[in-house]
Design a protein around this motif. Structure first.
Motif, PDB file in Angstrom:
ATOM      1  N   ARG A 134      12.476 -32.926  -4.885  1.00 61.77           N
ATOM      2  CA  ARG A 134      12.338 -32.503  -4.104  1.00 61.77           C
ATOM      3  C   ARG A 134      13.235 -30.824  -4.472  1.00 61.77           C
ATOM      4  O   ARG A 134      13.029 -29.278  -4.073  1.00 61.77           O
ATOM      5  N   HIS A 135      14.361 -31.107  -4.749  1.00 59.07           N
ATOM      6  CA  HIS A 135      15.573 -30.157  -4.945  1.00 59.07           C
ATOM      7  C   HIS A 135      16.528 -30.553  -6.031  1.00 59.07           C
ATOM      8  O   HIS A 135      17.139 -31.782  -6.015  1.00 59.07           O
ATOM      9  N   CYS A 136      16.796 -29.672  -6.627  1.00 60.21           N
ATOM     10  CA  CYS A 136      17.986 -30.054  -7.762  1.00 60.21           C
ATOM     11  C   CYS A 136      19.396 -29.127  -7.751  1.00 60.21           C
ATOM     12  O   CYS A 136      19.004 -28.006  -8.139  1.00 60.21           O
ATOM     13  N   PRO A 137      20.911 -29.894  -7.628  1.00 55.85           N
ATOM     14  CA  PRO A 137      21.454 -29.542  -7.221  1.00 55.85           C
ATOM     15  C   PRO A 137      22.248 -29.268  -8.154  1.00 55.85           C
ATOM     16  O   PRO A 137      23.236 -28.565  -8.250  1.00 55.85           O
ATOM     17  N   ILE A 138      21.674 -30.006  -9.126  1.00 55.15           N
ATOM     18  CA  ILE A 138      22.721 -30.441 -10.785  1.00 55.15           C
ATOM     19  C   ILE A 138      22.553 -28.845 -11.268  1.00 55.15           C
ATOM     20  O   ILE A 138      22.178 -28.437 -11.591  1.00 55.15           O
ATOM     21  N   PHE A 139      23.850 -27.962 -11.689  1.00 55.71           N
ATOM     22  CA  PHE A 139      23.901 -27.740 -12.764  1.00 55.71           C
ATOM     23  C   PHE A 139      24.483 -27.776 -14.088  1.00 55.71           C
ATOM     24  O   PHE A 139      25.656 -28.749 -13.836  1.00 55.71           O
ATOM     25  N   PRO A 140      23.950 -28.050 -15.144  1.00 57.34           N
ATOM     26  CA  PRO A 140      24.395 -28.167 -15.928  1.00 57.34           C
ATOM     27  C   PRO A 140      25.837 -28.404 -16.834  1.00 57.34           C
ATOM     28  O   PRO A 140      26.203 -29.150 -16.971  1.00 57.34           O
ATOM     29  N   LYS A 150      13.284 -16.481 -11.241  1.00 58.47           N
ATOM     30  CA  LYS A 150      13.043 -17.618 -10.780  1.00 58.47           C
ATOM     31  C   LYS A 150      11.038 -17.695 -10.990  1.00 58.47           C
ATOM     32  O   LYS A 150      10.766 -19.146 -11.116  1.00 58.47           O
ATOM     33  N   THR A 151      10.596 -16.959 -10.535  1.00 57.14           N
ATOM     34  CA  THR A 151       8.790 -17.487 -10.956  1.00 57.14           C
ATOM     35  C   THR A 151       8.943 -17.450 -11.759  1.00 57.14           C
ATOM     36  O   THR A 151       7.874 -18.043 -12.468  1.00 57.14           O
ATOM     37  N   LYS A 152       9.693 -16.972 -12.775  1.00 59.23           N
ATOM     38  CA  LYS A 152       8.732 -17.881 -14.467  1.00 59.23           C
ATOM     39  C   LYS A 152       9.393 -19.330 -14.641  1.00 59.23           C
ATOM     40  O   LYS A 152       9.200 -19.211 -15.415  1.00 59.23           O
ATOM     41  N   MET A 153       9.991 -19.728 -13.138  1.00 61.06           N
ATOM     42  CA  MET A 153      10.586 -21.477 -13.594  1.00 61.06           C
ATOM     43  C   MET A 153       9.226 -21.986 -12.759  1.00 61.06           C
ATOM     44  O   MET A 153       9.626 -23.250 -13.137  1.00 61.06           O
ATOM     45  N   ILE A 154       8.140 -21.177 -12.636  1.00 60.97           N
ATOM     46  CA  ILE A 154       7.248 -21.674 -11.784  1.00 60.97           C
ATOM     47  C   ILE A 154       6.642 -23.088 -12.430  1.00 60.97           C
ATOM     48  O   ILE A 154       5.724 -24.598 -12.485  1.00 60.97           O
ATOM     49  N   LYS A 155       5.914 -22.757 -14.073  1.00 59.16           N
ATOM     50  CA  LYS A 155       4.868 -22.421 -14.321  1.00 59.16           C
ATOM     51  C   LYS A 155       5.880 -24.063 -15.141  1.00 59.16           C
ATOM     52  O   LYS A 155       5.550 -25.227 -15.285  1.00 59.16           O
ATOM     53  N   LEU A 161      -1.720 -33.277  -5.131  1.00 58.05           N
ATOM     54  CA  LEU A 161      -1.772 -33.382  -4.753  1.00 58.05           C
ATOM     55  C   LEU A 161      -0.093 -33.507  -3.719  1.00 58.05           C
ATOM     56  O   LEU A 161       0.919 -32.728  -4.456  1.00 58.05           O
ATOM     57  N   SER A 162       0.548 -34.766  -4.790  1.00 55.80           N
ATOM     58  CA  SER A 162       2.056 -35.012  -5.121  1.00 55.80           C
ATOM     59  C   SER A 162       2.592 -33.767  -6.275  1.00 55.80           C
ATOM     60  O   SER A 162       3.966 -32.395  -5.802  1.00 55.80           O
ATOM     61  N   SER A 163       2.061 -32.936  -6.811  1.00 54.13           N
ATOM     62  CA  SER A 163       2.658 -32.414  -7.873  1.00 54.13           C
ATOM     63  C   SER A 163       2.528 -30.441  -6.644  1.00 54.13           C
ATOM     64  O   SER A 163       3.736 -30.337  -6.476  1.00 54.13           O
ATOM     65  N   VAL A 164       1.433 -30.376  -5.622  1.00 54.29           N
ATOM     66  CA  VAL A 164       1.988 -29.681  -5.555  1.00 54.29           C
ATOM     67  C   VAL A 164       2.498 -29.997  -3.630  1.00 54.29           C
ATOM     68  O   VAL A 164       3.441 -28.466  -3.543  1.00 54.29           O
ATOM     69  N   TRP A 165       3.464 -30.384  -3.490  1.00 53.05           N
ATOM     70  CA  TRP A 165       3.539 -31.098  -2.464  1.00 53.05           C
ATOM     71  C   TRP A 165       5.548 -30.337  -2.887  1.00 53.05           C
ATOM     72  O   TRP A 165       6.167 -30.253  -2.288  1.00 53.05           O
ATOM     73  N   TYR A 166       5.372 -31.280  -4.019  1.00 50.74           N
ATOM     74  CA  TYR A 166       6.830 -31.261  -4.935  1.00 50.74           C
ATOM     75  C   TYR A 166       6.943 -30.288  -4.581  1.00 50.74           C
ATOM     76  O   TYR A 166       8.356 -28.923  -4.527  1.00 50.74           O
ATOM     77  N   LEU A 167       6.802 -28.694  -5.947  1.00 45.92           N
ATOM     78  CA  LEU A 167       6.649 -28.032  -5.797  1.00 45.92           C
ATOM     79  C   LEU A 167       7.290 -26.840  -4.934  1.00 45.92           C
ATOM     80  O   LEU A 167       7.923 -25.559  -4.786  1.00 45.92           O
ATOM     81  N   PHE A 168       6.223 -26.981  -3.894  1.00 42.97           N
ATOM     82  CA  PHE A 168       5.886 -26.039  -2.441  1.00 42.97           C
ATOM     83  C   PHE A 168       7.354 -26.484  -2.211  1.00 42.97           C
ATOM     84  O   PHE A 168       8.471 -26.142  -1.717  1.00 42.97           O
ATOM     85  N   TRP A 215      10.812 -27.805  -3.558  1.00 36.16           N
ATOM     86  CA  TRP A 215      11.406 -27.223  -4.746  1.00 36.16           C
ATOM     87  C   TRP A 215      11.527 -25.236  -4.965  1.00 36.16           C
ATOM     88  O   TRP A 215      12.443 -24.878  -4.794  1.00 36.16           O
ATOM     89  N   GLY A 216      10.585 -25.057  -4.412  1.00 35.20           N
ATOM     90  CA  GLY A 216      10.567 -22.999  -3.681  1.00 35.20           C
ATOM     91  C   GLY A 216      11.112 -23.640  -2.770  1.00 35.20           C
ATOM     92  O   GLY A 216      11.996 -22.317  -3.026  1.00 35.20           O
TER      93      GLY A 216
END
Length: 261
Positions: free
Chosen positions: A154-160, A221-226, A241-248, A250-251
């Motif tokens: 859902r959310h990645c706070p890790i910066f490499p 950030k729009t480039k990162m959606i795909k 369905l799961s992909s749509v939910w997690y993308l939402f 994340w966005g």
């Protein structure tokens, strides 16, 4: 040189103008027991970036340069560095970012104090700077606490560039997915580590500087959606369905993460 504690993994592509500052920030570390492996990913700069790196490697045998014969993206460059790394801990640092002098010493202390055997990834907080690294564009990104696989979806706070992996916690050798080239390869790597029950731990210490370059592939950030969608659908094989939910999720978290000062 004896076996270092940290192996610093640095991919570089067209980094001639900025990599010197990155290397200097590593040399300035209070904790000196490291090796830095910089992989020039076949940069189209007539060897300028590699020459800068070599000038430092000639003076400090902890710094190593690998010149890739083909462009493999940051994922392939990181894999090449990991193939020769000998430290227990992989510390990732991009060739345009900066560590504060106490980064390694502070993170080593946190690692030693951690008693949770499920934690394999440690990461710090960081500042978000302009290209010259002399002005903050956004307030520091601060995250503290544990992150599980499902939470990371859902959310990645890790910066490499402020992330460290304990290789002894990994059940097997895990590499970056080179099919992703340089888009979300780091995110897929964290997920690959954590998918079998391992976790990540974040610390509120602000210990690095992220240069938010205008020409960065992640600047828009729009480039990162795909690429993010592809992680869910093609890499993790999630249903629609799961992909749509997690993308939402994340966005939404991304909007909050990049709010202005």
């Amino acid at each position: 040189m004896t076996q270092p504690v940290f192996s610093i993994i640095t991919p570089m592509y067209k980094g001639a103008s900025l990599v010197a500052a990155t290397i200097k920030s590593v040399i300035a570390q209070e904790f000196p027991d490291w090796e830095m492996i910089i992989v020039d990913d076949c940069s189209p700069d007539n060897g300028e970036g590699a020459a800068v790196v070599q000038s430092y490697a000639d003076k400090d045998n902890r710094i190593k340069l690998i010149r890739s014969k083909e462009n493999r993206g940051s994922s392939g460059a990181r894999n090449q560095a990991m193939d020769v790394a000998v430290g227990r801990y992989y510390a990732f640092l991009d060739s345009d970012d900066i560590w504060h002098p106490d980064y390694l010493s502070t993170m080593k202390r946190h690692i030693e104090e951690n008693k949770d055997e499920t934690v394999a990834i440690y990461f710090a907080s960081y500042r978000r700077m302009n290209s010259a690294c002399d002005r903050e564009l956004l307030s520091p990104y601060v995250f503290e606490g544990k992150r599980t696989f499902k939470q990371l979806l859902r959310h990645c706070p890790i910066f490499p560039s402020v992330a460290i992996v304990d290789t002894e916690k990994l059940p097997e050798k895990i590499r970056f997915n080179e099919a992703l080239k340089a888009l979300r390869d780091d995110y897929a790597y964290w997920l690959d580590i954590m998918k079998n029950g391992l976790c990540a731990m974040g610390y509120k210490d602000v210990l690095g500087d992220y240069r938010m370059r205008d020409d960065s592939m992640t600047a828009s950030k729009t480039k990162m959606i795909k690429p993010q969608w592809n992680i869910y659908r093609k890499v993790l094989k999630m249903n629609l369905l799961s992909s749509v939910w997690y993308l939402f999720c994340w966005g939404t978290n991304g909007i909050l993460k990049y709010k202005k000062i």
